[in-house]
Design an enzyme around this catalytic site. Structure first.
Site, mmCIF file in Angstrom:
data_model
loop_
_atom_site.group_PDB
_atom_site.id
_atom_site.type_symbol
_atom_site.label_atom_id
_atom_site.label_comp_id
_atom_site.label_asym_id
_atom_site.label_seq_id
_atom_site.Cartn_x
_atom_site.Cartn_y
_atom_site.Cartn_z
ATOM 1 C CD GLN A 147 37.874 37.703 42.901
ATOM 2 O OE1 GLN A 147 37.271 38.119 43.888
ATOM 3 N NE2 GLN A 147 39.077 38.146 42.584
ATOM 4 N NE ARG A 151 39.533 35.608 38.906
ATOM 5 C CZ ARG A 151 39.221 34.380 39.201
ATOM 6 N NH1 ARG A 151 38.532 33.639 38.329
ATOM 7 N NH2 ARG A 151 39.585 33.811 40.321
ATOM 8 N N GLY A 152 42.967 34.471 38.085
ATOM 9 C CA GLY A 152 43.210 33.121 38.578
ATOM 10 C C GLY A 152 44.573 32.666 38.080
ATOM 11 C CG ASP A 205 46.693 34.030 43.432
ATOM 12 O OD1 ASP A 205 45.828 33.793 44.308
ATOM 13 O OD2 ASP A 205 46.432 34.344 42.256
HETATM 14 O O1 MRU Z 1 42.722 38.274 41.903
HETATM 15 P P1 MRU Z 1 42.387 36.936 41.325
HETATM 16 O O2 MRU Z 1 40.943 36.746 41.014
HETATM 17 O O3 MRU Z 1 43.289 36.594 40.154
HETATM 18 O O4 MRU Z 1 42.740 35.922 42.481
HETATM 19 C C1 MRU Z 1 42.523 34.568 42.246
HETATM 20 C C2 MRU Z 1 42.736 33.699 43.415
HETATM 21 O O5 MRU Z 1 43.083 34.146 44.481
HETATM 22 C C3 MRU Z 1 42.591 32.227 43.166
HETATM 23 O O6 MRU Z 1 42.139 31.590 44.318
HETATM 24 C C4 MRU Z 1 43.949 31.637 42.773
HETATM 25 O O7 MRU Z 1 44.507 32.351 41.710
HETATM 26 C C5 MRU Z 1 43.845 30.212 42.386
HETATM 27 S S1 MRU Z 1 43.056 30.002 40.841
HETATM 28 C C6 MRU Z 1 42.984 28.344 40.469
#
Ligand code: MRU
EC number: 5.3.1.23
Length: 350
Positions: free
Chosen positions: A197, A47-48, A238
């Site tokens: 996270q 994820r991220g 995102d």
């Molecule tokens: O649901 P996730 O864990 O994919 O969400 C991730 C985030 O909100 C992060 O802060 C974002 O993707 C930036 S990652 C460098």
């Protein structure tokens, strides 16, 4: 830390450190075809936003391999698989960006047969993977300058090495300051309900690097700021809209509003690939609505009575007026973002 996401040439698969089980278990997961890649994205093995973009690029290659047995119909089959892949998660624009970048390279060489496309795409996916590492380093070097030695930096969710190919975006900024010799930095990682996270991932990777970190409950943010315990906030994103509104993990907007109230500078760190100039404002960013189980349960333990409904909207858009700067590999963008964003793209030649 780029070993969490490894292309395995021998097995022709993408090996991922399974983020569902960190920090207590270090299990690996293999993406071998489109379905296993989509599954990894949806349940958040990986994820991220930037890591999602890189996974999507390798996913295109795996889809091309899967389409090969369709014979003369392989292009149509591949097109269907790419549409499915691009729809795996709605908010992080890097997913769409990764698939579109691969498609654009295909469009330039439509004469390729399936084997030729696979060879070209695997090289390109590896290049996108390496490029993400370079951009994170650059972004960290640039962003590290906004952090003073002795600062306590709050972050929300995980925008670290685990969310990218290496180094991170928000955590890249912290690492950039740390690597520049600012060794009196402290980090507050908000736990980030419901997937945790911050508690599970951000604390784990900072601890491994020896960067001091404390985990705080999401609802401690106001008190910590009121007590003067937070000097800066740095978060990832995102999807950043054309006007600079920035969608990030649910709870980020609340942190930004509190930061404004208590006079704490709030920064967003993201590569240009996270900026979506086709989306005018934060209100136009699609917000992922995830399974209720993430809210009704912590691990295997049920915490909400049977039959009670919950909200599990996974992201929120922080209005651009709350953002002191957007830290990118092309420099720190300042308001008004409707002007500084196009200027950054022009500088990058994209
Ligand atoms: O649901 P996730 O864990 O994919 O969400 C991730 C985030 O909100 C992060 O802060 C974002 O993707 C930036 S990652 C460098």
């Amino acid at each position: 830390m780029d070993w969490h996401m490894v292309w395995n040439d021998t097995k022709d698969q993408l090996d991922l450190l399974d983020q569902r089980f960190l920090p207590t278990r270090e299990d690996w997961y293999a993406c071998t075809d489109t379905d296993s890649t989509i599954f990894a994205l949806q349940v958040m093995v990986i994820r991220g936003a930037p890591a999602i973009g890189v996974t999507a690029a390798y996913g295109c290659y795996l889809a091309a391999k899967e389409a090969a047995p369709a014979g003369d119909n392989w292009k149509q089959k591949l097109d269907e698989l790419l549409i499915k892949l691009e729809d795996a998660r709605p908010t992080a624009v890097n997913l769409r960006w990764g698939v579109r970048r691969m498609r654009a390279a295909w469009d330039e060489q439509l004469e390729l047969d399936n084997a030729g496309l696979r060879a070209m795409w695997l090289e390109l996916a590896k290049e996108i993977h390496e490029e993400d590492k370079r951009f994170c380093r650059k972004l960290g070097e640039i962003g590290g300058t906004v952090i003073n030695d002795g600062d306590t930096v709050m972050t929300h969710c995980n925008a670290g090495a685990l969310a990218t190919s290496d180094y991170g975006t928000a955590l890249g900024v912290i690492r950039g300051a740390w690597d520049a010799g600012k060794k009196k930095i402290n980090v507050i990682a908000n736990e980030t309900r419901p997937f945790l996270q911050g508690a599970r991932l951000t604390s784990w990777e900072l601890m491994k690097d020896g960067i001091p970190v404390k985990v705080a409950c999401d609802n401690a943010c106001a008190l910590l700021m009121k007590k003067g315990l937070v000097d800066k906030v740095v978060v990832g994103a995102d999807r950043i809209a054309a006007n600079g509104d920035a969608a990030n993990k649910i709870g980020t907007m609340g942190v930004a509003i509190l930061a404004k109230h208590f006079g704490v500078p709030f920064y967003v760190a993201a590569p240009l690939s996270t900026i979506d100039r086709e989306t005018p404002t934060g209100d136009d960013i699609p917000i992922e609505d995830r399974t209720p189980r993430e809210v009704t349960h912590v691990g295997e333990t049920q915490i909400v009575p049977d039959g009670v409904e919950v909200y599990n909207l996974a992201f929120d858009p922080t209005p651009n007026e709350l953002i002191a700067g957007i830290i990118t590999e092309e420099g720190i963008l300042e308001p008004p973002y409707a002007e500084s964003i196009p200027a950054a793209f022009a500088r990058s030649g994209k």
